[in-house]
Design an enzyme around this catalytic site. Structure first.
Site, PDB file in Angstrom:
ATOM      1  N   GLU A 266      15.042  16.191  -2.756  1.00 27.03           N
ATOM      2  CA  GLU A 266      16.392  15.590  -2.372  1.00 27.03           C
ATOM      3  C   GLU A 266      17.539  16.593  -3.092  1.00 27.03           C
ATOM      4  O   GLU A 266      17.263  17.098  -3.563  1.00 27.03           O
ATOM      5  CB  GLU A 266      16.351  14.382  -3.475  1.00 27.03           C
ATOM      6  CG  GLU A 266      15.507  13.086  -2.970  1.00 27.03           C
ATOM      7  CD  GLU A 266      15.691  11.955  -1.898  1.00 27.03           C
ATOM      8  OE1 GLU A 266      16.680  11.258  -1.602  1.00 27.03           O
ATOM      9  OE2 GLU A 266      14.569  11.437  -1.089  1.00 27.03           O
TER      10      GLU A 266
ATOM     11  N   GLU B 117       0.711  -0.910  -0.317  1.00 29.51           N
ATOM     12  CA  GLU B 117       0.288   0.167   0.140  1.00 29.51           C
ATOM     13  C   GLU B 117       0.704   1.556   0.242  1.00 29.51           C
ATOM     14  O   GLU B 117       0.583   2.386  -0.822  1.00 29.51           O
ATOM     15  CB  GLU B 117      -0.725   0.074   1.297  1.00 29.51           C
ATOM     16  CG  GLU B 117      -1.432   0.710   1.364  1.00 29.51           C
ATOM     17  CD  GLU B 117      -2.909   0.826   0.325  1.00 29.51           C
ATOM     18  OE1 GLU B 117      -3.227   1.549  -0.822  1.00 29.51           O
ATOM     19  OE2 GLU B 117      -3.884   0.046   0.679  1.00 29.51           O
TER      20      GLU B 117
ATOM     21  N   LYS C 172       5.270   4.626  -9.765  1.00 29.04           N
ATOM     22  CA  LYS C 172       4.075   3.711  -8.880  1.00 29.04           C
ATOM     23  C   LYS C 172       2.850   3.924  -9.598  1.00 29.04           C
ATOM     24  O   LYS C 172       2.357   3.259  -9.943  1.00 29.04           O
ATOM     25  CB  LYS C 172       3.809   5.926  -8.060  1.00 29.04           C
ATOM     26  CG  LYS C 172       4.855   5.990  -7.501  1.00 29.04           C
ATOM     27  CD  LYS C 172       4.543   7.515  -6.385  1.00 29.04           C
ATOM     28  CE  LYS C 172       5.434   7.189  -5.531  1.00 29.04           C
ATOM     29  NZ  LYS C 172       5.721   8.731  -4.858  1.00 29.04           N
TER      30      LYS C 172
END
Ligand code: NAP
Length: 328
Positions: A196, A135, A211
């Site tokens: 980042e 998940e 994703k």
């Protein structure tokens, strides 16, 4: 239920904090970071591990490693929360396979193994009668996998659209709100800790595409790869483009979309009306699932964060405990 945790960074620490603070019925019997590990079949003292990590920089015994936890640990489910390697998915994939072969369930927030080796891991899990749940890999705290699997059971999913990367969404929000250039907004994202040092994966759309691959393979079982996704990032976007969109009561968002019937699998900046449900602000994520019965469902929530990602992992663990471990 006994669990072993690989990784004691942002997500691992969030998990420990939640498990320690709530009465969830989860006992941690193994834990590892990159340089050490700790095993105790009766349950590790969480506050001592947290203190060791804070004070010594390691969670346990330097003679032990993550592989020892996987191989020798006494646990029902392995929680794999080590860094994502989007090229090989290792060493996480190897850890997961070994745990599954030992008959252990796996929960992960690590996108690499799921994007690259989903079919292999799924069939291995099926063979060994265990669950693999992920998940947290898409949309952080947003329960998109549970929604697809349970709430929308029986629906045919026609398309999925999403804001799947909080960093690029933050940059676009700030460019539109303050008229900042891309470079200025990126600098602000870095200062706030949202980007980042090397933001390539976020701003070039690669993280969102990974994703999208995970979502597509979950929904349509098509075994798509990152190289199948048509990707355009936000790094070439000018504030003139944003200003023009804003003049039309619209804005620009980095949208990941999969519409198999139309052959669409892409991540690209898109112009949307400001009132569109996917126009969420700052680091929020949003996912619209278009279905034949329920119509469009949009889920909005925090796409990252220590506690938020732990929420998704804990949801998976408790699901496994209630459905699989009890043999329903
Ligand atoms: N942070 C989020 O909000 C978020 C959201 C969704 C998904 N994720 C995913 O969740 C995973 C963990 O994220 P994070 O933010 O917690 O990362 P992180 O802060 O960089 O922490 C990673 C942890 O993994 C440990 N580690 C590295 N290599 C290891 C190995 N071979 N064996 C055992 N432990 C190892 C590190 O050890 P040391 O402590 O010794 O360095 C560290 O404790 C990543 O895959 C990330 O993409 C994160």
């Amino acid at each position: 239920m006994k669990i072993a945790i690989l990784g004691m960074g942002s997500v691992g620490r969030g998990l420990l904090e939640m498990i320690d603070g709530k009465d969830l019925g989860l006992t941690v019997t193994g834990i590892a970071d990159s340089k050490s590990a700790l095993l105790d079949p009766d349950g590790i003292h969480i506050e001592e591990v947290q203190m060791a990590k804070r004070e010594r920089g390691v969670c346990g015994d330097k003679e032990l490693s993550a592989a020892d936890v996987v191989e020798r640990g006494d646990y029902d489910a392995l929680v794999e929360v080590t860094p994502t390697d989007a090229r090989s998915g290792e060493p996480a994939t190897g850890f997961m396979k070994r745990a599954i072969e030992r008959g252990k369930h796996v929960v992960t927030s690590n996108k690499g193994p799921i994007a690259l080796h989903f079919a292999t891991l799924q069939s291995l899990a099926r063979k060994h009668g265990v669950a693999i749940r992920y998940e947290a890999t898409v949309g952080g705290a947003i329960p998109v996998m549970h929604t697809l699997e349970h709430g929308l059971a029986g629906n045919r999913v026609i398309a999925v659209y999403g804001i799947l990367n909080g960093t690029s969404n933050f940059i676009l929000t700030r460019m539109a709100a303050e008229g900042l250039t891309y470079a200025q907004a990126l600098l602000e994202a870095r200062e706030m800790g949202y980007a980042e040092a090397d933001p390539t994966y976020d701003v070039k759309g690669i993280d969102a595409a990974i994703k999208l691959v995970i979502l597509s393979n979950t929904i349509w079982k098509r075994n798509v790869k990152l190289s199948d996704v048509n990707i355009t990032g936000i790094d070439m976007l000018t504030n003139d483009a944003l200003r023009l969109a804003e003049e039309q009561h619209c804005t620009i968002r980095l949208i990941a979309e999969a519409v198999p019937e139309k052959g669409i699998l892409r991540v690209a900046p898109r112009i949307l009306p400001r009132t569109h449900p996917l126009v969420v602000e700052n680091t929020l994520n949003a996912i619209t699932i278009d279905t034949d019965m329920a119509g469009e469902i949009t889920l909005i929530g925090k796409g990252a964060g220590s506690k938020e990602t732990a929420s998704a992992c804990i949801g998976d663990l408790l699901f496994i405990r209630d459905i699989h471990a009890r043999g329903h």
